[in-house]
Write a protein that holds these residues in place. Structure first.
Motif, PDB file in Angstrom:
ATOM      1  N   SER A 104       0.475  -1.023  -0.073  1.00  0.00           N
ATOM      2  CA  SER A 104      -0.203  -0.508  -0.253  1.00  0.00           C
ATOM      3  C   SER A 104       0.778   1.279  -0.201  1.00  0.00           C
ATOM      4  O   SER A 104       0.205   2.057  -0.625  1.00  0.00           O
ATOM      5  CB  SER A 104      -0.792   0.156   1.732  1.00  0.00           C
ATOM      6  N   VAL A 105       2.193   1.418   1.026  1.00  0.00           N
ATOM      7  CA  VAL A 105       2.539   2.097   1.020  1.00  0.00           C
ATOM      8  C   VAL A 105       3.126   2.066   0.037  1.00  0.00           C
ATOM      9  O   VAL A 105       3.938   3.946  -0.793  1.00  0.00           O
ATOM     10  CB  VAL A 105       4.035   2.191   2.325  1.00  0.00           C
ATOM     11  N   LEU A 106       3.986   1.565  -1.276  1.00  0.00           N
ATOM     12  CA  LEU A 106       4.489   1.832  -2.380  1.00  0.00           C
ATOM     13  C   LEU A 106       3.645   2.450  -3.222  1.00  0.00           C
ATOM     14  O   LEU A 106       3.142   3.017  -3.926  1.00  0.00           O
ATOM     15  CB  LEU A 106       4.836   0.081  -2.710  1.00  0.00           C
ATOM     16  N   ALA A 107       2.250   1.943  -3.940  1.00  0.00           N
ATOM     17  CA  ALA A 107       1.581   2.090  -4.017  1.00  0.00           C
ATOM     18  C   ALA A 107       1.108   4.042  -3.991  1.00  0.00           C
ATOM     19  O   ALA A 107       0.958   4.273  -5.187  1.00  0.00           O
ATOM     20  CB  ALA A 107      -0.195   1.107  -3.937  1.00  0.00           C
ATOM     21  N   LEU A 108       1.147   4.333  -2.820  1.00  0.00           N
ATOM     22  CA  LEU A 108       1.075   5.945  -2.484  1.00  0.00           C
ATOM     23  C   LEU A 108       2.156   5.943  -3.001  1.00  0.00           C
ATOM     24  O   LEU A 108       1.940   7.466  -3.461  1.00  0.00           O
ATOM     25  CB  LEU A 108       1.059   5.361  -0.991  1.00  0.00           C
ATOM     26  N   LEU A 109       3.154   5.632  -2.944  1.00  0.00           N
ATOM     27  CA  LEU A 109       4.465   6.262  -3.499  1.00  0.00           C
ATOM     28  C   LEU A 109       4.168   6.651  -5.675  1.00  0.00           C
ATOM     29  O   LEU A 109       4.714   7.602  -6.029  1.00  0.00           O
ATOM     30  CB  LEU A 109       5.818   6.010  -3.795  1.00  0.00           C
ATOM     31  N   VAL A 110       3.548   5.796  -5.939  1.00  0.00           N
ATOM     32  CA  VAL A 110       3.412   5.667  -7.429  1.00  0.00           C
ATOM     33  C   VAL A 110       2.185   6.837  -8.114  1.00  0.00           C
ATOM     34  O   VAL A 110       2.018   7.483  -8.361  1.00  0.00           O
ATOM     35  CB  VAL A 110       3.064   4.747  -7.769  1.00  0.00           C
ATOM     36  N   LEU A 153      -6.477   9.611  -1.265  1.00  0.00           N
ATOM     37  CA  LEU A 153      -6.280   8.430  -0.820  1.00  0.00           C
ATOM     38  C   LEU A 153      -5.245   8.028   0.056  1.00  0.00           C
ATOM     39  O   LEU A 153      -5.410   7.192   0.846  1.00  0.00           O
ATOM     40  CB  LEU A 153      -4.855   8.124  -2.225  1.00  0.00           C
ATOM     41  N   LEU A 154      -4.274   9.042   1.396  1.00  0.00           N
ATOM     42  CA  LEU A 154      -3.817   8.372   2.571  1.00  0.00           C
ATOM     43  C   LEU A 154      -5.203   9.140   3.619  1.00  0.00           C
ATOM     44  O   LEU A 154      -5.085   7.965   4.468  1.00  0.00           O
ATOM     45  CB  LEU A 154      -3.235   9.791   2.740  1.00  0.00           C
ATOM     46  N   LEU A 186       4.395  15.361   2.952  1.00  0.00           N
ATOM     47  CA  LEU A 186       4.079  13.546   3.669  1.00  0.00           C
ATOM     48  C   LEU A 186       4.342  12.815   2.144  1.00  0.00           C
ATOM     49  O   LEU A 186       5.255  11.331   2.118  1.00  0.00           O
ATOM     50  CB  LEU A 186       2.411  13.685   3.215  1.00  0.00           C
ATOM     51  N   PRO A 187       4.801  13.290   0.456  1.00  0.00           N
ATOM     52  CA  PRO A 187       5.631  12.493   0.302  1.00  0.00           C
ATOM     53  C   PRO A 187       6.457  12.174   0.431  1.00  0.00           C
ATOM     54  O   PRO A 187       7.355  10.880   0.138  1.00  0.00           O
ATOM     55  CB  PRO A 187       5.412  13.188  -1.341  1.00  0.00           C
ATOM     56  N   ALA A 188       7.336  12.769   1.449  1.00  0.00           N
ATOM     57  CA  ALA A 188       8.825  12.817   1.598  1.00  0.00           C
ATOM     58  C   ALA A 188       8.582  11.532   3.074  1.00  0.00           C
ATOM     59  O   ALA A 188      10.362  10.560   2.823  1.00  0.00           O
ATOM     60  CB  ALA A 188      10.404  13.743   1.582  1.00  0.00           C
ATOM     61  N   ILE A 189       7.743  11.626   3.877  1.00  0.00           N
ATOM     62  CA  ILE A 189       7.862  11.052   5.062  1.00  0.00           C
ATOM     63  C   ILE A 189       7.515   9.826   4.737  1.00  0.00           C
ATOM     64  O   ILE A 189       7.545   8.692   5.281  1.00  0.00           O
ATOM     65  CB  ILE A 189       7.518  11.665   5.739  1.00  0.00           C
ATOM     66  N   PHE A 244       8.689   4.237   3.469  1.00  0.00           N
ATOM     67  CA  PHE A 244       8.562   3.035   2.380  1.00  0.00           C
ATOM     68  C   PHE A 244      10.149   1.907   3.305  1.00  0.00           C
ATOM     69  O   PHE A 244      10.293   1.488   2.919  1.00  0.00           O
ATOM     70  CB  PHE A 244       8.360   3.217   1.309  1.00  0.00           C
ATOM     71  N   VAL A 245      10.962   2.945   3.108  1.00  0.00           N
ATOM     72  CA  VAL A 245      12.553   2.306   2.897  1.00  0.00           C
ATOM     73  C   VAL A 245      12.503   1.520   4.618  1.00  0.00           C
ATOM     74  O   VAL A 245      13.250   0.496   4.891  1.00  0.00           O
ATOM     75  CB  VAL A 245      13.640   4.442   3.223  1.00  0.00           C
ATOM     76  N   ALA A 246      11.791   2.446   5.729  1.00  0.00           N
ATOM     77  CA  ALA A 246      12.463   0.961   6.911  1.00  0.00           C
ATOM     78  C   ALA A 246      11.214   0.337   6.856  1.00  0.00           C
ATOM     79  O   ALA A 246      11.878  -0.963   7.755  1.00  0.00           O
ATOM     80  CB  ALA A 246      11.599   2.749   7.897  1.00  0.00           C
ATOM     81  N   LEU A 247      10.293   0.218   5.634  1.00  0.00           N
ATOM     82  CA  LEU A 247       9.379  -1.373   5.822  1.00  0.00           C
ATOM     83  C   LEU A 247      10.360  -2.364   4.818  1.00  0.00           C
ATOM     84  O   LEU A 247       9.862  -3.548   5.964  1.00  0.00           O
ATOM     85  CB  LEU A 247       7.730  -0.937   5.822  1.00  0.00           C
ATOM     86  N   VAL A 248      11.073  -2.079   4.080  1.00  0.00           N
ATOM     87  CA  VAL A 248      12.157  -2.706   3.393  1.00  0.00           C
ATOM     88  C   VAL A 248      12.690  -2.897   4.585  1.00  0.00           C
ATOM     89  O   VAL A 248      13.072  -4.635   4.168  1.00  0.00           O
ATOM     90  CB  VAL A 248      12.350  -1.811   2.302  1.00  0.00           C
ATOM     91  N   ALA A 249      13.112  -2.842   4.872  1.00  0.00           N
ATOM     92  CA  ALA A 249      14.047  -2.574   6.519  1.00  0.00           C
ATOM     93  C   ALA A 249      13.690  -3.777   6.639  1.00  0.00           C
ATOM     94  O   ALA A 249      14.462  -4.816   7.099  1.00  0.00           O
ATOM     95  CB  ALA A 249      15.076  -1.472   6.677  1.00  0.00           C
ATOM     96  N   ILE A 250      12.397  -3.648   7.530  1.00  0.00           N
ATOM     97  CA  ILE A 250      11.735  -4.784   8.177  1.00  0.00           C
ATOM     98  C   ILE A 250      12.247  -6.220   8.076  1.00  0.00           C
ATOM     99  O   ILE A 250      12.169  -6.848   8.011  1.00  0.00           O
ATOM    100  CB  ILE A 250      10.597  -3.892   8.755  1.00  0.00           C
ATOM    101  N   VAL A 251      11.219  -5.850   6.088  1.00  0.00           N
ATOM    102  CA  VAL A 251      10.756  -6.947   5.427  1.00  0.00           C
ATOM    103  C   VAL A 251      12.373  -7.588   5.476  1.00  0.00           C
ATOM    104  O   VAL A 251      12.428  -9.146   5.495  1.00  0.00           O
ATOM    105  CB  VAL A 251      10.694  -7.082   4.360  1.00  0.00           C
ATOM    106  N   LEU A 252      13.497  -7.443   5.157  1.00  0.00           N
ATOM    107  CA  LEU A 252      14.598  -7.669   4.663  1.00  0.00           C
ATOM    108  C   LEU A 252      15.215  -8.334   6.007  1.00  0.00           C
ATOM    109  O   LEU A 252      15.678  -9.504   6.080  1.00  0.00           O
ATOM    110  CB  LEU A 252      15.689  -6.705   4.500  1.00  0.00           C
ATOM    111  N   LEU A 253      15.066  -7.922   7.185  1.00  0.00           N
ATOM    112  CA  LEU A 253      15.459  -8.166   8.607  1.00  0.00           C
ATOM    113  C   LEU A 253      14.384  -9.125   8.981  1.00  0.00           C
ATOM    114  O   LEU A 253      15.380 -10.650   9.491  1.00  0.00           O
ATOM    115  CB  LEU A 253      15.278  -7.123   9.447  1.00  0.00           C
TER     116      LEU A 253
END
Length: 265
Positions: free
Chosen positions: A82-88, A104-105, A183-186, A191-200
């Protein structure tokens, strides 16, 4: 069959099937039937993942742990997707109606809160079963990664809270300018934090649970001593120190480590 199957080829085949399913959906995204098939197929992939996690090897409560793992992973997938879709959508917001981005938010907020609640509830339940006690939390690789995941989760939740506060302010005032500006930068940082969580989380899946290696954990004093600032060492350790550090129960290429491992089985 489980012992003789080629897991790498099976995983590759599953990835190709999922990619083909998503490509088929992208060919006609307006068709509701394709969405139903895609969602159903994706759920099958998520549920099948429960049979390759640590929960399968537990002697007690394996079914509950497997179910909690599926919910935990599904909530993570929905949140990240969902966060990736928001970025798009954020990248195309200049060519869209002025209130599209805040709307959308606002629509994502309830879904995000549901994902967060599911993640936290299932994550705490799983951690209590796999970590065991405080000594295992700070003295094992698994425990340290759980702490790191918790810190990253706290960061993602703080960023999500900022998004929620701005969205609520837009609902109350109708002023979309702060939402458009900040909000776009936030959302990108979230999203970066979530990707790190998934990799961890993937690393945790490949690490023995802390509760299973209680004989191979460091004490609090050893952890503090390791993390304490020290003068850089310019000479390598001597041969005796290297042999002592190599006698690990998890080092199956070391005869001494193999004996230690067998003694604890």
């Amino acid at each position: 069959e489980i012992l003789t199957c080629d897991w790498s080829s099976d995983v590759c085949s599953s990835d190709l099937l999922l990619a083909g399913l998503l490509h088929w959906l992208a060919a006609a995204p307006a068709q509701l039937a394709r969405w139903r098939v895609a969602v159903g197929g994706s759920l099958v992939f998520v549920v099948s993942g429960a049979f390759v996690v640590h929960a399968v090897s537990r002697l007690d409560g394996a079914g509950v742990l497997m179910a909690a793992t599926v919910v935990h992973q599904l909530a993570a997938v929905v949140w990240v997707g969902s966060v990736l879709a928001l970025l798009v959508c954020a990248g195309a917001r200049r060519d869209s109606p002025a209130d599209l981005w805040p709307r959308l938010l606002a629509r994502f907020s309830p879904l995000g809160m549901a994902c967060v609640g599911s993640l936290l509830a299932c994550g705490v339940f799983i951690a209590t079963r796999y970590v065991g006690d405080f000594a295992s939390l700070i003295g094992t690789n698994y425990g340290i990664m759980v702490i790191a995941k918790l810190l990253l989760m706290t960061t993602a939740l703080a960023l999500a809270a900022v998004n929620f506060r701005h969205t609520q302010a837009w609902r109350a005032t109708g002023n979309a300018e702060p939402v458009e500006r900040s909000l776009p930068a936030i959302v990108e940082a979230e999203f970066v934090a979530l990707v790190a969580i998934v990799l961890l989380g993937a690393s945790l899946a490949a690490t023995p649970p802390a509760a299973d290696v209680d004989y191979e954990r460091a004490s609090l004093a050893e952890v503090v001593d390791t993390l304490a600032p020290k003068t850089p060492r310019l000479l390598p350790p001597n041969h005796v120190e290297l042999q002592a550090s190599g006698q690990s129960a998890l080092d199956f290429f070391n005869p001494a480590g193999e004996k230690i491992g067998r003694a604890h089985v």
